[in-house]
Design a protein around this motif. Structure first.
Motif, PDB file in Angstrom:
ATOM      1  N   ARG A  19       6.287  -8.306  30.765  1.00  0.00           N
ATOM      2  CA  ARG A  19       7.140  -7.923  29.643  1.00  0.00           C
ATOM      3  C   ARG A  19       7.542  -9.196  28.905  1.00  0.00           C
ATOM      4  O   ARG A  19       8.236 -10.053  29.454  1.00  0.00           O
ATOM      5  N   LEU A  20       7.096  -9.307  27.680  1.00  0.00           N
ATOM      6  CA  LEU A  20       7.473 -10.432  26.836  1.00  0.00           C
ATOM      7  C   LEU A  20       8.712 -10.075  26.036  1.00  0.00           C
ATOM      8  O   LEU A  20       8.862  -8.928  25.599  1.00  0.00           O
ATOM      9  N   SER A  21       9.556 -11.058  25.841  1.00  0.00           N
ATOM     10  CA  SER A  21      10.758 -10.865  25.038  1.00  0.00           C
ATOM     11  C   SER A  21      10.791 -11.861  23.891  1.00  0.00           C
ATOM     12  O   SER A  21      10.325 -12.990  24.028  1.00  0.00           O
ATOM     13  N   CYS A  22      11.352 -11.419  22.814  1.00  0.00           N
ATOM     14  CA  CYS A  22      11.539 -12.264  21.635  1.00  0.00           C
ATOM     15  C   CYS A  22      13.026 -12.189  21.273  1.00  0.00           C
ATOM     16  O   CYS A  22      13.506 -11.125  20.876  1.00  0.00           O
ATOM     17  N   ALA A  23      13.711 -13.292  21.455  1.00  0.00           N
ATOM     18  CA  ALA A  23      15.129 -13.358  21.138  1.00  0.00           C
ATOM     19  C   ALA A  23      15.295 -13.925  19.738  1.00  0.00           C
ATOM     20  O   ALA A  23      14.755 -14.990  19.424  1.00  0.00           O
ATOM     21  N   ALA A  24      16.020 -13.200  18.920  1.00  0.00           N
ATOM     22  CA  ALA A  24      16.228 -13.613  17.533  1.00  0.00           C
ATOM     23  C   ALA A  24      17.663 -14.060  17.316  1.00  0.00           C
ATOM     24  O   ALA A  24      18.589 -13.541  17.936  1.00  0.00           O
ATOM     25  N   SER A  25      17.825 -15.033  16.432  1.00  0.00           N
ATOM     26  CA  SER A  25      19.172 -15.472  16.068  1.00  0.00           C
ATOM     27  C   SER A  25      19.732 -14.499  15.048  1.00  0.00           C
ATOM     28  O   SER A  25      19.038 -14.099  14.121  1.00  0.00           O
ATOM     29  N   ASN A  29      18.531  -6.027  12.309  1.00  0.00           N
ATOM     30  CA  ASN A  29      18.393  -4.686  11.735  1.00  0.00           C
ATOM     31  C   ASN A  29      17.515  -4.666  10.489  1.00  0.00           C
ATOM     32  O   ASN A  29      16.813  -3.691  10.232  1.00  0.00           O
ATOM     33  N   ASN A  30      17.561  -5.734   9.729  1.00  0.00           N
ATOM     34  CA  ASN A  30      16.842  -5.769   8.459  1.00  0.00           C
ATOM     35  C   ASN A  30      15.482  -6.450   8.547  1.00  0.00           C
ATOM     36  O   ASN A  30      14.915  -6.811   7.508  1.00  0.00           O
ATOM     37  N   TYR A  31      14.974  -6.585   9.772  1.00  0.00           N
ATOM     38  CA  TYR A  31      13.681  -7.238   9.956  1.00  0.00           C
ATOM     39  C   TYR A  31      12.690  -6.315  10.652  1.00  0.00           C
ATOM     40  O   TYR A  31      13.051  -5.557  11.558  1.00  0.00           O
ATOM     41  N   SER A  32      11.470  -6.414  10.207  1.00  0.00           N
ATOM     42  CA  SER A  32      10.357  -5.838  10.958  1.00  0.00           C
ATOM     43  C   SER A  32       9.757  -6.961  11.809  1.00  0.00           C
ATOM     44  O   SER A  32       9.812  -8.139  11.418  1.00  0.00           O
ATOM     45  N   ASN A  73      18.329  -3.588  18.728  1.00  0.00           N
ATOM     46  CA  ASN A  73      19.067  -4.238  17.644  1.00  0.00           C
ATOM     47  C   ASN A  73      20.401  -4.818  18.130  1.00  0.00           C
ATOM     48  O   ASN A  73      20.840  -5.861  17.651  1.00  0.00           O
ATOM     49  N   ALA A  74      21.022  -4.155  19.076  1.00  0.00           N
ATOM     50  CA  ALA A  74      22.310  -4.629  19.583  1.00  0.00           C
ATOM     51  C   ALA A  74      22.175  -5.981  20.285  1.00  0.00           C
ATOM     52  O   ALA A  74      23.090  -6.810  20.238  1.00  0.00           O
ATOM     53  N   LYS A  75      21.031  -6.200  20.921  1.00  0.00           N
ATOM     54  CA  LYS A  75      20.810  -7.458  21.640  1.00  0.00           C
ATOM     55  C   LYS A  75      19.944  -8.438  20.853  1.00  0.00           C
ATOM     56  O   LYS A  75      19.631  -9.518  21.338  1.00  0.00           O
ATOM     57  N   SER A  76      19.535  -8.025  19.669  1.00  0.00           N
ATOM     58  CA  SER A  76      18.683  -8.880  18.810  1.00  0.00           C
ATOM     59  C   SER A  76      17.424  -9.327  19.546  1.00  0.00           C
ATOM     60  O   SER A  76      17.039 -10.498  19.496  1.00  0.00           O
ATOM     61  N   THR A  77      16.807  -8.397  20.226  1.00  0.00           N
ATOM     62  CA  THR A  77      15.586  -8.716  20.957  1.00  0.00           C
ATOM     63  C   THR A  77      14.484  -7.701  20.643  1.00  0.00           C
ATOM     64  O   THR A  77      14.757  -6.529  20.355  1.00  0.00           O
ATOM     65  N   VAL A  78      13.268  -8.185  20.709  1.00  0.00           N
ATOM     66  CA  VAL A  78      12.081  -7.350  20.571  1.00  0.00           C
ATOM     67  C   VAL A  78      11.210  -7.616  21.795  1.00  0.00           C
ATOM     68  O   VAL A  78      11.039  -8.767  22.193  1.00  0.00           O
TER      69      VAL A  78
END
Length: 125
Positions: A19-25, A29-32, A73-78
């Protein structure tokens, strides 16, 4: 502007899962988002994408029965859940983001303005 950091890549045997994770700063919500991968000597290729605002998820044919993309979205992760991994999945995996995405070009690298540095996935046979 959003900064992306991938994690979760490692060495795994064929048939295994990662499982790969991508953490965003900041808020996402407004990003694909998209996941791409690049194997040695090959071009970076599309793996999966998730559109903002419930716009759906898309997968490359080579992974559609094995990989799943999701977002929190709550954790800003994909995340990219990868099952039944194969040696040909070996690559550096990159997370990418875009605030404006054209559905017809969602698989195009050019659609994504923001990129992480990548995480290495190695699948042994």
């Amino acid at each position: 502007q959003v900064q992306l950091v991938e994690s979760g890549g490692e060495l795994v045997q064929a048939g295994g899962s990662l499982r790969l994770s991508c953490a965003a700063s900041g808020r996402i919500n407004n990003y694909s988002f998209g996941w791409f991968r690049q194997a040695p000597g090959k071009e970076r290729e599309f793996v999966a994408a998730n559109r903002k605002n419930g716009g759906g998820s898309y997968l490359a044919d080579s992974v559609k029965d094995r990989f799943t993309i999701s977002r929190d979205n709550a954790k800003s992760t994909v995340s990219l859940q990868m099952n039944n991994l194969k040696p040909e999945d070996t690559a550096v995996y990159y997370c990418a983001a875009s605030s404006t995405i054209i559905l017809s070009s969602i698989r195009s690298r050019a659609q994504y303005a923001y990129w992480g540095q990548g995480t290495q996935v190695t699948v042994s046979s």
